[in-house]
Design an enzyme around this catalytic site. Structure first.
Site: not given
Length: 403
Positions: A162, A294, A305, A326, A331, A390
């Protein structure tokens, strides 16, 4: 060392198939999340996604090109075309020889691969499409952009889940700032809507069954998106010399690795990426007025976050405006960082901060000013855009407004 500016952007997304429509949807708080089409949703536990709508390949490419371009590569080229046109680039032989293309995509053309393998394994076919390899390779978007404009300089794709397109933009920024390349097209593209991929996400149990609600107490997971975004980066002096009107300045890039768990985030790595971006940009905490988070709307990510932002900014975190776009464009995996970079740049340019849509109730564990549901007028000197992947791979871009 050169100052680096963005002189053009291109977007195709669930919020619109060009930059103006994307931006208008963002500041209107419009969500592009709908029930999936062109996918057999009877086999999937979740039904909603942020898909590109009203896209006809034949309207944009010749049949011979469609034969060798997966959907994600088509998106990459379309976004690059718009960005180059918006920047007003005039290609000279020298510029073509030295310009760069840096893209991000974590899946590439796996949808095309799956279709071919389905024919092989289920329908008794003895061969797959002769272009399966070039259709599926993750660098196909890079290569097709290079061929579209005749660019012969550095060209490569980064695949860091990502964070892919945020890493791509950061690398392109460093290429232009150092003088290795006078101009770069940078961004990312993704097309993840094929059955095998969707079933893989289903198995992870991180997809929401309704919508994306970042930082909201009712959040239940992410919503997948698709599309592409590309930026044209060049030195400030070159842009001004040719009469271009820069949108914003790219001033810093930070990246880090959690070195922890393959899927579970920790706050230390993201906080370090933000600190490194500020250091690279020579910015103080107080100069940052907005963070495009994010913000995936998973339980762990939003909480981690929030902690990372507070670790990186201390008391100034209470004065930061934060939002996750998002919540509207979904996403988009390897393309997410590029879409969010465009959102950040346009926020600085227009003095409007996009909201976190679909927000219901504050979560005490996410105690930031997350701009709920409605855009906010604000003059911001500089902002950050976060992308955390990830594998614990983190990337933060820093942008600064220009007069």
């Amino acid at each position: 060392m050169h100052r680096v500016v963005v002189t053009g952007t291109g977007v195709i997304s669930a919020l619109g198939n060009n930059t103006p429509s994307f931006w208008q949807s963002l500041i209107s708080g419009v969500s592009g999340i709908q029930e999936m089409v062109n996918v057999d949703i009877s086999q999937i536990r979740f039904k909603n996604a942020a898909q590109v709508r009203n896209y006809v390949p034949e309207d944009n490419f010749a049949a011979r090109d469609i034969d060798v371009m997966d959907r994600f590569a088509q998106f990459a080229v379309l976004a690059a075309r718009e960005a180059v046109a918006a920047a007003g680039i005039e290609w000279t032989p020298d510029l073509r020889e030295t310009a760069a293309v840096v893209t991000g995509s974590c899946l590439g053309g796996r949808g095309t691969e799956e279709a071919g393998y389905w024919e092989l394994f289920h329908n008794g076919k003895s061969r797959v499409h002769p272009y399966t390899i070039p259709l599926g390779m993750s660098n196909a978007g890079t290569s097709h952009i290079s061929m579209q404009f005749g660019i012969e300089g550095p060209a490569y794709n980064l695949s860091t889940a990502c964070a892919s397109s945020a890493h791509a933009i950061g690398h392109a920024f460093w290429l232009v700032r150092s003088g290795v390349a006078p101009l770069a097209i940078a961004g990312g593209s993704e097309a993840p809507f094929f059955l095998g991929g969707l079933k893989a996400w289903e198995a992870m149990r991180v997809i929401s069954k309704d919508t994306c609600r970042p930082f909201s107490a009712e959040r239940s997971g992410l919503i997948l998106g698709e599309g592409a975004a590309m930026l044209v980066l060049e030195s400030l002096e070159a842009a001004l010399a040719r009469g271009a009107c820069p949108l914003a300045e790219v001033v810093g890039f930070g990246m880090s690795a959690d070195a922890g768990h393959i899927t579970q985030p920790v706050a230390k790595g993201p906080a370090r990426a933000m600190r490194l971006a500020l250091r690279d940009a020579n910015l103080t905490h107080e100069q940052i007025g907005y963070i495009n988070a994010h913000g995936t709307a998973t339980e762990a990510n939003d909480r981690i976050e929030t902690t990372a932002i507070r670790d990186a900014f201390g008391a100034h975190a209470d004065k930061l405006a934060v939002s996750s776009t998002k919540s509207m464009h979904g996403h988009a995996l390897g393309a997410a960082g590029a879409l969010e970079a465009v959102a950040s740049i346009l926020s600085l340019k227009h003095g409007i901060l996009p909201p976190t849509a679909n927000f219901l109730t504050p979560d005490p564990a996410c105690d930031l000013d997350i701009i709920p549901n409605q855009a906010r007028a604000a003059t911001v000197e500089a902002c950050l855009s976060n992308s955390f992947a990830f594998g614990g791979l983190n990337a933060t871009l820093a942008f600064k407004s220009l007069p």
